[in-house]
Design an enzyme around this catalytic site. Structure first.
Site, PDB file in Angstrom:
ATOM      1  N   GLU A 191      -8.157  -7.600  -4.662  1.00  0.00           N
ATOM      2  CA  GLU A 191      -7.375  -6.407  -5.037  1.00  0.00           C
ATOM      3  C   GLU A 191      -8.223  -5.539  -5.966  1.00  0.00           C
ATOM      4  OE1 GLU A 191      -3.759  -7.633  -6.930  1.00  0.00           O
ATOM      5  OE2 GLU A 191      -3.278  -5.620  -7.667  1.00  0.00           O
ATOM      6  N   ARG A 244      -2.491   1.303 -19.010  1.00  0.00           N
ATOM      7  CA  ARG A 244      -1.616   2.413 -18.623  1.00  0.00           C
ATOM      8  C   ARG A 244      -0.147   2.021 -18.790  1.00  0.00           C
ATOM      9  NH1 ARG A 244      -3.670   4.865 -13.123  1.00  0.00           N
ATOM     10  NH2 ARG A 244      -2.316   6.552 -13.856  1.00  0.00           N
ATOM     11  N   ALA A 257       0.119   2.807  -5.497  1.00  0.00           N
ATOM     12  CA  ALA A 257       1.450   2.593  -6.099  1.00  0.00           C
ATOM     13  C   ALA A 257       2.225   1.458  -5.429  1.00  0.00           C
ATOM     14  CB  ALA A 257       2.254   3.881  -6.055  1.00  0.00           C
ATOM     15  N   TYR A 315      -9.215   9.230 -12.385  1.00  0.00           N
ATOM     16  CA  TYR A 315      -9.803   8.584 -11.209  1.00  0.00           C
ATOM     17  C   TYR A 315     -11.239   9.018 -10.898  1.00  0.00           C
ATOM     18  CZ  TYR A 315      -4.963   7.190 -10.535  1.00  0.00           C
ATOM     19  OH  TYR A 315      -3.711   6.652 -10.722  1.00  0.00           O
ATOM     20  N   ARG A 324      -8.092  15.556  -7.509  1.00  0.00           N
ATOM     21  CA  ARG A 324      -7.063  15.744  -8.541  1.00  0.00           C
ATOM     22  C   ARG A 324      -7.247  14.669  -9.605  1.00  0.00           C
ATOM     23  NH1 ARG A 324      -6.259  19.389  -5.686  1.00  0.00           N
ATOM     24  NH2 ARG A 324      -4.384  20.205  -4.679  1.00  0.00           N
ATOM     25  N   PRO A 349      -1.262   4.875  -0.905  1.00  0.00           N
ATOM     26  CA  PRO A 349      -0.850   6.276  -0.983  1.00  0.00           C
ATOM     27  C   PRO A 349      -1.557   7.085  -2.069  1.00  0.00           C
ATOM     28  CG  PRO A 349       0.880   4.805  -1.770  1.00  0.00           C
ATOM     29  CD  PRO A 349      -0.153   3.936  -1.120  1.00  0.00           C
ATOM     30  N   ASN A 350      -1.841   8.314  -1.688  1.00  0.00           N
ATOM     31  CA  ASN A 350      -2.429   9.355  -2.545  1.00  0.00           C
ATOM     32  C   ASN A 350      -3.931   9.174  -2.786  1.00  0.00           C
ATOM     33  OD1 ASN A 350       0.042  10.852  -3.029  1.00  0.00           O
ATOM     34  ND2 ASN A 350       0.683   9.078  -4.219  1.00  0.00           N
ATOM     35  N   ASN A 363      -6.870  -1.686  -2.162  1.00  0.00           N
ATOM     36  CA  ASN A 363      -6.301  -0.940  -3.285  1.00  0.00           C
ATOM     37  C   ASN A 363      -4.958  -0.405  -2.787  1.00  0.00           C
ATOM     38  OD1 ASN A 363      -5.462   0.723  -5.298  1.00  0.00           O
ATOM     39  ND2 ASN A 363      -7.426   1.787  -5.545  1.00  0.00           N
ATOM     40  N   HIS A 384      -8.394  -1.919  -8.346  1.00  0.00           N
ATOM     41  CA  HIS A 384      -7.818  -0.717  -8.954  1.00  0.00           C
ATOM     42  C   HIS A 384      -8.931   0.049  -9.643  1.00  0.00           C
ATOM     43  CE1 HIS A 384      -3.886  -1.958  -7.903  1.00  0.00           C
ATOM     44  NE2 HIS A 384      -4.168  -3.153  -8.372  1.00  0.00           N
TER      45      HIS A 384
END
Ligand code: CA2
Length: 149
Positions: free
Chosen positions: A99, A108, A78, A24, A19, A11-12, A75, A101
């Site tokens: 995986e 973070r 969330a 990112y 953004r 998501p996102n 990826n 990121h």
């Protein structure tokens, strides 16, 4: 061993490059897909590249990958930190899983330090920006080659 690799995005990530560039970066998901496709050509991999904001779609793609893929790069965004369902789906998939990121999740918030998906992943790449996707594809290609040898 199939040379088809699924690259799945949670998501996102459709907002990548549009953004929060301080976290990112400026590269869009379309740019990431183009880079992955170019590299896949060099590595003689076929690619399915998907993004969804819906958990069930990601699970359905993992099920589809079970039928035809030699590896998954994921990826989960969330869902990394929340989804036992994605972990369960990945546990039904035998070939390599990497995986990715974009950010260094360990630098973070504490809630990003735990990943359900890492309980299944053969490797984890974090903090290398969108280059992490290329590194993950290279690793999956290596593991496919080693299994074929
Ligand atoms: O660093 C990563 O790749 C993450 O998987 C990204 C997720 C975050 O929840 C994970 O903890 C780490 C968030 C993806 C949201 O992507 C956006 C991209 C641009 C603008 C806004 C959100």
């Amino acid at each position: 061993m199939s040379r088809l690799v699924y690259v799945l995005n949670g998501p996102n990530l459709n907002l990548l490059g549009k953004r929060q560039p301080h976290i990112y970066g400026h590269v869009t998901l379309a740019d990431v897909e183009a880079e992955c496709r170019e590299l896949a050509g060099e590595l003689k991999l076929d690619l399915r590249f998907h993004q969804s904001n819906r958990e069930y779609e990601i699970i359905d793609w993992i099920h589809a990958a079970r039928e035809e893929a030699g590896g998954i790069v994921i990826n989960p965004a969330a869902f990394t930190h929340t989804s036992v369902a994605i972990l369960d789906a990945l546990n039904t998939f035998e070939p390599p899983v990497v995986e990715v990121h974009i950010s260094n999740v360990h630098k973070r918030e504490a809630f990003r330090h735990h990943s359900y998906v890492s309980l299944r992943a053969d490797g984890v790449i974090a903090g290398f920006g969108t280059q992490g996707y290329s590194l993950a594809l290279q690793r999956v290609a290596r593991l496919i080659d080693e299994k074929a040898a």
